[in-house]
Write a protein that holds these residues in place. Structure first.
Motif, PDB file in Angstrom:
ATOM      1  N   TYR A  48       0.823  -1.206   0.000  1.00 37.62           N
ATOM      2  CA  TYR A  48       0.000   0.000   0.000  1.00 37.62           C
ATOM      3  C   TYR A  48       0.862   1.263   0.000  1.00 37.62           C
ATOM      4  O   TYR A  48       0.542   2.236  -0.660  1.00 37.62           O
ATOM      5  CB  TYR A  48      -0.930   0.000   1.217  1.00 37.62           C
ATOM      6  CG  TYR A  48      -1.983   1.082   1.181  1.00 37.62           C
ATOM      7  CD1 TYR A  48      -3.186   0.875   0.527  1.00 37.62           C
ATOM      8  CD2 TYR A  48      -1.763   2.320   1.782  1.00 37.62           C
ATOM      9  CE1 TYR A  48      -4.156   1.869   0.467  1.00 37.62           C
ATOM     10  CE2 TYR A  48      -2.716   3.321   1.728  1.00 37.62           C
ATOM     11  CZ  TYR A  48      -3.909   3.095   1.070  1.00 37.62           C
ATOM     12  OH  TYR A  48      -4.858   4.093   1.015  1.00 37.62           O
ATOM     13  N   ASN A  49       1.966   1.229   0.759  1.00 38.56           N
ATOM     14  CA  ASN A  49       2.882   2.375   0.839  1.00 38.56           C
ATOM     15  C   ASN A  49       4.209   2.049   0.163  1.00 38.56           C
ATOM     16  O   ASN A  49       4.586   0.871   0.078  1.00 38.56           O
ATOM     17  CB  ASN A  49       3.120   2.772   2.299  1.00 38.56           C
ATOM     18  CG  ASN A  49       1.853   3.224   2.990  1.00 38.56           C
ATOM     19  OD1 ASN A  49       1.339   2.555   3.887  1.00 38.56           O
ATOM     20  ND2 ASN A  49       1.316   4.371   2.592  1.00 38.56           N
ATOM     21  N   PRO A  50       4.946   3.051  -0.321  1.00 41.16           N
ATOM     22  CA  PRO A  50       6.203   2.786  -1.048  1.00 41.16           C
ATOM     23  C   PRO A  50       7.221   1.964  -0.264  1.00 41.16           C
ATOM     24  O   PRO A  50       7.834   1.048  -0.814  1.00 41.16           O
ATOM     25  CB  PRO A  50       6.737   4.200  -1.335  1.00 41.16           C
ATOM     26  CG  PRO A  50       5.527   5.062  -1.370  1.00 41.16           C
ATOM     27  CD  PRO A  50       4.602   4.491  -0.340  1.00 41.16           C
TER      28      PRO A  50
ATOM     29  N   ALA B  95       0.808  -5.413  -6.616  1.00 40.82           N
ATOM     30  CA  ALA B  95       0.351  -4.024  -6.742  1.00 40.82           C
ATOM     31  C   ALA B  95       1.199  -3.162  -5.813  1.00 40.82           C
ATOM     32  O   ALA B  95       1.531  -3.576  -4.705  1.00 40.82           O
ATOM     33  CB  ALA B  95      -1.128  -3.909  -6.378  1.00 40.82           C
ATOM     34  N   ALA B  96       1.559  -1.967  -6.295  1.00 35.18           N
ATOM     35  CA  ALA B  96       2.400  -1.062  -5.508  1.00 35.18           C
ATOM     36  C   ALA B  96       2.215   0.360  -6.024  1.00 35.18           C
ATOM     37  O   ALA B  96       1.771   0.553  -7.166  1.00 35.18           O
ATOM     38  CB  ALA B  96       3.862  -1.477  -5.613  1.00 35.18           C
TER      39      ALA B  96
ATOM     40  N   ILE C 176      -2.970  -7.153   2.108  1.00 30.05           N
ATOM     41  CA  ILE C 176      -2.501  -5.789   1.870  1.00 30.05           C
ATOM     42  C   ILE C 176      -1.577  -5.396   3.021  1.00 30.05           C
ATOM     43  O   ILE C 176      -1.927  -5.589   4.186  1.00 30.05           O
ATOM     44  CB  ILE C 176      -3.677  -4.791   1.786  1.00 30.05           C
ATOM     45  CG1 ILE C 176      -4.638  -5.201   0.657  1.00 30.05           C
ATOM     46  CG2 ILE C 176      -3.163  -3.372   1.543  1.00 30.05           C
ATOM     47  CD1 ILE C 176      -5.930  -4.410   0.647  1.00 30.05           C
ATOM     48  N   ILE C 177      -0.398  -4.869   2.680  1.00 28.15           N
ATOM     49  CA  ILE C 177       0.575  -4.429   3.690  1.00 28.15           C
ATOM     50  C   ILE C 177       0.762  -2.924   3.554  1.00 28.15           C
ATOM     51  O   ILE C 177       1.022  -2.416   2.454  1.00 28.15           O
ATOM     52  CB  ILE C 177       1.938  -5.146   3.515  1.00 28.15           C
ATOM     53  CG1 ILE C 177       1.740  -6.670   3.500  1.00 28.15           C
ATOM     54  CG2 ILE C 177       2.893  -4.733   4.619  1.00 28.15           C
ATOM     55  CD1 ILE C 177       1.174  -7.256   4.771  1.00 28.15           C
ATOM     56  N   GLY C 178       0.624  -2.204   4.674  1.00 26.92           N
ATOM     57  CA  GLY C 178       0.818  -0.760   4.687  1.00 26.92           C
ATOM     58  C   GLY C 178       1.665  -0.335   5.872  1.00 26.92           C
ATOM     59  O   GLY C 178       2.256  -1.176   6.562  1.00 26.92           O
ATOM     60  N   ILE C 179       1.721   0.964   6.122  1.00 22.57           N
ATOM     61  CA  ILE C 179       2.478   1.527   7.255  1.00 22.57           C
ATOM     62  C   ILE C 179       1.536   2.393   8.068  1.00 22.57           C
ATOM     63  O   ILE C 179       0.845   3.260   7.518  1.00 22.57           O
ATOM     64  CB  ILE C 179       3.693   2.322   6.754  1.00 22.57           C
ATOM     65  CG1 ILE C 179       4.681   1.368   6.074  1.00 22.57           C
ATOM     66  CG2 ILE C 179       4.369   3.077   7.887  1.00 22.57           C
ATOM     67  CD1 ILE C 179       5.856   2.036   5.402  1.00 22.57           C
TER      68      ILE C 179
END
Length: 550
Positions: free
Chosen positions: A295-297, A312-313, A354-357
């Motif tokens: 989800y985040n860079p 997806a990125a 989904i992986i985010g920060i």
């Protein structure tokens, strides 16, 4: 496109045996000359091979962060996937030439494997730089290539490719004159030889013969140079090739993949695969069928060590195009930077995870995302980069992969530390980032942790390691006065101007590192990111910068 055939079948130690099944195709040539203003090649990940033929003028380039002051009468070589930047001044009529070309590995009809060879770019057999014995001859060839390639006549275009092959021949000849007796060059050749012949049975005795030394001496030299034995390197390379095949959406049987990468015994292959990666091959194949979104860079550099290329990125991040090329992820979904649009894209894509920060996504948005798929938002400030990867691994049930990656990272950092100890000795090091007209000293939660914590290079006494970064003026830099400086220079116009102003200041010129010429450069991306994958890249870069360099 003209194929190079084997030059000398009786001499296995010839570097040019690598060219036996390779084809070279010139894509484009550009002649830059008589410029009223300075010429610049902006910082970019290049997609094809590139020659920079420096016929005149003065200039510099950076290859993956390594700063090189170029010389007239030299050719500089860049490979696909490298981060390249260059600039030139005072170009006369000779100017400089940029030649972009492809190297393609031909299909080997003698191979009986049921798996087709992996397609893709091959590294050019000569690294970084060639000093020309006859710059005039090379300039003349470049002139002819430019003239004929730009013609509308197809025969003349074909002739330009012939001139390009002649240019390659001269470059190989010049390189051979300089390096044929260089031990390091011989080891690089043997490593490349293994990468070209990994499907065959390769023994220490055979590789030592290729190197032209005794088996005992070869074992010692290879281990000292690369930190592992030649057989260990070969095994890791074979498993890496197997992983590439497994990532393809194909019906290849595991037995066929094992045979293709040089393991006729598939039971031994399974054991070797688990030993190197930490998981069985069947688990690896199953994991690669999962659709995991970054989800985040920064999540990209956290997922790659877990053998995950995100499907997806964020599309506005330099890493996205880079790993598309490097990992063959052509179907990666580039996510929009607008949250509402990104949410709709993910909803349609139907990811498995989904992986985010956490501190980069609002609480409300996190709740929306968790309705699309199981999601984990990494607690950024509460944990360091190692813990970030471990927490993601626990969420995705990939702890074994994380453990294997960290074992390799620690082994690599110890090896790099040993290789640079005679260069660094007891020197102190300061890492400075130039952003616009501001100067920041990097501390914790930055790549500086690689230098200070993993490689045990000493910071200046007065630096506050607990601060992520600390803004300073040129005058304040004298307070730290480190023995060495690593400069991270942003590539925008304001930062370039800020760098010029810093270099012109008396405070800068009086610094110990400046006076002694102990300054090295890294570009902003990707090294500036605080992630596991980029920190491993820093280790590679340090090895190039400081191995055996007084």
């Amino acid at each position: 496109m003209i194929r190079i055939v084997h030059i000398n079948r009786n001499n296995e130690n010839s570097k040019y045996s690598l060219l036996e099944h390779s084809s070279f195709k010139l894509r484009h040539i550009q002649h830059i000359k008589n410029t009223a203003t300075d010429w610049e090649l902006k910082l970019q990940f290049i997609e094809s091979h590139l020659f920079i033929v420096a016929a005149s003028g003065q200039g510099w380039l950076t290859l993956d962060g390594q700063y090189i002051e170029w010389q007239e009468g030299s050719v500089y070589i860049c490979n696909p996937g490298q981060l390249v930047q260059a600039a030139a001044q005072s170009l006369d009529e000779r100017g400089l030439y940029l030649l972009r070309f492809d190297i393609i590995k031909d299909y080997d009809s003698r191979t009986t494997d049921s798996v087709r060879p992996i397609q893709g770019e091959l590294p050019f057999p000569i690294k970084e730089k060639i000093i020309l014995s006859s710059p005039v001859s090379i300039n003349a060839l470049c002139e002819n290539i430019t003239k004929y390639l730009q013609s509308d006549d197809q025969l003349k275009q074909f002739r330009s490719q012939i001139y390009f092959q002649e240019l390659l021949y001269h470059l190989f000849q010049d390189d051979l004159l300089v390096h044929e007796n260089d031990p390091e060059e011989v080891l690089e050749y043997v490593k490349s030889y293994m990468e070209q012949h990994y499907q065959q049975e390769l023994t220490i005795e055979h590789l030592a013969k290729v190197a032209g030394v005794s088996s005992r001496h070869f074992i010692r030299l290879f281990k000292k140079r690369y930190g592992c034995s030649a057989i260990e390197y070969l095994a890791v390379y074979r498993i890496d090739q197997a992983q590439k095949l497994m990532k393809m959406d194909s019906e290849y049987r595991l037995k066929d993949i094992a045979s293709h990468v040089g393991y006729p015994d598939d039971i031994y292959f399974r054991r070797k695969f688990k030993q190197i990666t930490g998981i069985p091959p069947a688990t690896y194949i199953r994991n690669n069928k999962q659709k995991i979104a970054a989800y985040n860079p920064f999540n990209i550099g956290q997922l790659l060590p877990l053998e995950i290329t995100p499907f997806a990125a964020p599309g506005d991040h330099p890493w996205t195009d880079y790993y598309k090329r490097k990992y063959g992820a052509d179907l990666v979904l580039s996510l929009n930077s607008i949250e509402a649009v990104k949410r709709e894209e993910l909803l349609l894509a139907n990811p498995d995870y989904i992986i985010g920060i956490d501190n980069m996504v609002s609480t409300e948005e996190q709740a929306w995302i968790k309705q699309i798929a199981p999601a984990f938002f990494v607690p950024w400030m509460d944990h360091n980069w190692r813990e970030h990867v471990q927490l993601i691994a626990e969420f995705l049930d990939k702890t074994a992969l994380a453990d294997t990656w960290f074992e390799k990272y620690e082994r690599k950092s110890r090896f790099v530390k040993e290789q640079i100890q005679y260069t660094i000795k007891e020197d102190t090091l300061l890492v400075i980032r130039v952003t616009g007209d501001t100067y920041h000293i990097l501390g914790c939660r930055s790549l500086a942790t690689v230098f200070y914590d993993d490689l045990h290079i000493a910071p200046p006494h007065d630096i506050d390691r607990l601060m992520p970064d600390h803004r300073v003026t040129p005058a304040e830099l004298a307070k730290y006065d480190a023995d060495r400086l690593v400069i991270i220079l942003d590539d925008d116009a304001r930062s370039q101007l800020g760098w010029q102003l810093l270099m012109q200041s008396e405070h800068w010129r009086n610094l110990k590192a400046v006076r002694n010429g102990r300054i090295d450069f890294l570009p902003t991306y990707p090294w500036i990111e605080y992630t596991a994958f980029t920190h491993e890249l820093v280790l590679d870069e340090v090895l190039m910068l400081w191995r055996n360099r007084a």
